[in-house]
Design a protein around this motif. Structure first.
Motif, PDB file in Angstrom:
ATOM      1  N   ALA A 188       1.616  14.060 116.091  1.00 53.78           N
ATOM      2  CA  ALA A 188       1.419  15.237 116.938  1.00 53.78           C
ATOM      3  C   ALA A 188       1.939  16.486 116.237  1.00 53.78           C
ATOM      4  O   ALA A 188       1.270  17.514 116.205  1.00 53.78           O
ATOM      5  N   ASN A 189       3.109  16.382 115.674  1.00 53.48           N
ATOM      6  CA  ASN A 189       3.683  17.533 114.970  1.00 53.48           C
ATOM      7  C   ASN A 189       2.783  17.991 113.834  1.00 53.48           C
ATOM      8  O   ASN A 189       2.516  19.182 113.667  1.00 53.48           O
ATOM      9  N   ILE A 190       2.319  17.029 113.067  1.00 51.33           N
ATOM     10  CA  ILE A 190       1.476  17.384 111.930  1.00 51.33           C
ATOM     11  C   ILE A 190       0.184  18.026 112.404  1.00 51.33           C
ATOM     12  O   ILE A 190      -0.277  19.026 111.858  1.00 51.33           O
ATOM     13  N   LEU A 239      -6.424  22.871 122.494  1.00 55.68           N
ATOM     14  CA  LEU A 239      -6.149  21.602 121.824  1.00 55.68           C
ATOM     15  C   LEU A 239      -4.648  21.405 121.659  1.00 55.68           C
ATOM     16  O   LEU A 239      -4.114  20.324 121.907  1.00 55.68           O
ATOM     17  N   ILE A 240      -3.986  22.455 121.234  1.00 56.37           N
ATOM     18  CA  ILE A 240      -2.537  22.361 121.055  1.00 56.37           C
ATOM     19  C   ILE A 240      -1.855  22.037 122.375  1.00 56.37           C
ATOM     20  O   ILE A 240      -0.974  21.175 122.444  1.00 56.37           O
ATOM     21  N   ASP A 241      -2.296  22.701 123.415  1.00 52.25           N
ATOM     22  CA  ASP A 241      -1.719  22.412 124.732  1.00 52.25           C
ATOM     23  C   ASP A 241      -1.935  20.957 125.120  1.00 52.25           C
ATOM     24  O   ASP A 241      -1.052  20.298 125.660  1.00 52.25           O
ATOM     25  N   ALA A 242      -3.132  20.465 124.836  1.00 55.13           N
ATOM     26  CA  ALA A 242      -3.476  19.111 125.246  1.00 55.13           C
ATOM     27  C   ALA A 242      -2.651  18.059 124.508  1.00 55.13           C
ATOM     28  O   ALA A 242      -2.394  16.977 125.035  1.00 55.13           O
ATOM     29  N   ILE A 243      -2.252  18.379 123.312  1.00 62.11           N
ATOM     30  CA  ILE A 243      -1.541  17.388 122.507  1.00 62.11           C
ATOM     31  C   ILE A 243      -0.165  17.082 123.076  1.00 62.11           C
ATOM     32  O   ILE A 243       0.240  15.937 123.190  1.00 62.11           O
ATOM     33  N   GLY A 244       0.553  18.095 123.443  1.00 63.79           N
ATOM     34  CA  GLY A 244       1.914  17.860 123.894  1.00 63.79           C
ATOM     35  C   GLY A 244       2.766  17.375 122.737  1.00 63.79           C
ATOM     36  O   GLY A 244       2.649  17.883 121.634  1.00 63.79           O
ATOM     37  N   LEU A 280       0.637  11.916 120.359  1.00 62.40           N
ATOM     38  CA  LEU A 280      -0.793  11.925 120.057  1.00 62.40           C
ATOM     39  C   LEU A 280      -1.199  10.580 119.475  1.00 62.40           C
ATOM     40  O   LEU A 280      -0.699  10.167 118.430  1.00 62.40           O
ATOM     41  N   SER A 281      -2.102   9.922 120.159  1.00 64.22           N
ATOM     42  CA  SER A 281      -2.559   8.627 119.661  1.00 64.22           C
ATOM     43  C   SER A 281      -3.563   8.818 118.529  1.00 64.22           C
ATOM     44  O   SER A 281      -4.110   9.908 118.338  1.00 64.22           O
ATOM     45  N   LYS A 282      -3.786   7.744 117.804  1.00 67.91           N
ATOM     46  CA  LYS A 282      -4.759   7.796 116.707  1.00 67.91           C
ATOM     47  C   LYS A 282      -6.139   8.178 117.243  1.00 67.91           C
ATOM     48  O   LYS A 282      -6.808   9.055 116.699  1.00 67.91           O
TER      49      LYS A 282
END
Lengths: 155, 155
Positions: free
Chosen positions: A141-143, B85-90, B93-95
């Motif tokens: 996620a960070n990346i 997208l950034i918001d959605a990631i939190g 993040l799964s593969k």
DNA sequence: AATTCTTTGACTAATATTGACTATTATTAT
DNA sequence: ATAATAATAGTCAATATTAGTCAAAGAATT
């Protein structure tokens, strides 16, 4: 870009000569005197800025008529560049060395400017630094956020 | 507005310079002295007001001749996609989700095929999977090797 | 009252600079 | 030839010079 300290100035001086000639041959004490630093600082500059990862080979000789010669080497083909870089990395890689490697990739026209920043984003300290023994997903996620942030601006 | 605490003043000072120049390069202690605050407050101002979300890139260097450089970058119009997208990631993040995101970026023509594979290399499971709570350098090495290996073939 | 933002400073990290000591090669003296 | 001496460069650790982190205290806002 960073030329506020003497080491950067010495680096720039030598690289300006190397832009004209394939190699530069210096007397250590002479350059030291030119920039008013102790001779060993020349070694410091060479060790931190003219490494093989950067595409430089350094030869020297002591005694009367001694010298230090810095040569810019032309790496053979793309695969060789990548292979030697991979070999050089091993299993640890500092921030500084990683930046040198990306610079080498760019210099050898293996990646363009945009790709440089994508890669730098991927390995950015803030992206991959984790104190807690956390999971892969957090790291990914960070990346990913880092890369997305990169894509938000041009150049 | 009862604003105008010192951090706001420092922010304004720096942004006034940035209105004239593309970037500003400071010595942390100098600015701190100018506003009579501790040096680390400069970091606070930068971390809270000169983030990438606001369109600023910050670089720094320690040691003699050290500096902090703030650069204003031009944000793209497509930012909405990236922001959401950034918001959605939190923070996880799964593969599978990451692949969806990369696909979205490609569909929206924010990245090309080559950049897709660079990014996928950066977040590849093998690259970022670590059982032991190891150090950042090890992780960075893995990511870099993964990217380099990707660059070895064309497509 | 609780929460968030600001300010401060002790501690840490990275990079640069310096110099004492060592190693190597060339030159000179015997 | 060999030994002594001079003339280089190399190494390494101490010190100096920056910036970064983090948590606690204080101030402002909700």
């Amino acid at each position: 870009m960073a030329d506020e300290n003497i080491s950067d100035l010495i680096e720039r001086y030598l690289k300006e000569i190397l832009a004209q000639n394939e190699q530069v041959k210096i007397r250590r004490s002479e350059i030291a005197g030119l920039f008013d630093v102790v001779p060993s600082q020349i070694n410091y500059v060479i060790n931190t800025r003219f490494t093989i990862q950067n595409g430089y080979i350094v030869e020297s000789k002591r005694g009367g008529g001694g010298y230090i010669r810095i040569e810019k080497v032309h790496l053979l083909d793309d695969i060789d560049v990548l292979n030697s870089l991979i070999d050089a990395i091993g299993n640890k890689l500092s921030k500084r060395d990683s930046e040198t490697i990306v610079q080498t990739l760019y210099n050898n026209e293996l990646i363009n400017r945009r790709e440089v920043s994508i890669i730098l984003a991927a390995i950015d300290k803030d992206a991959i630094d984790l104190n807690s023994s956390d999971l892969t997903d957090i790291l990914r996620a960070n990346i990913m956020v880092s890369i997305l942030n990169r894509l938000r601006y041009e150049r």
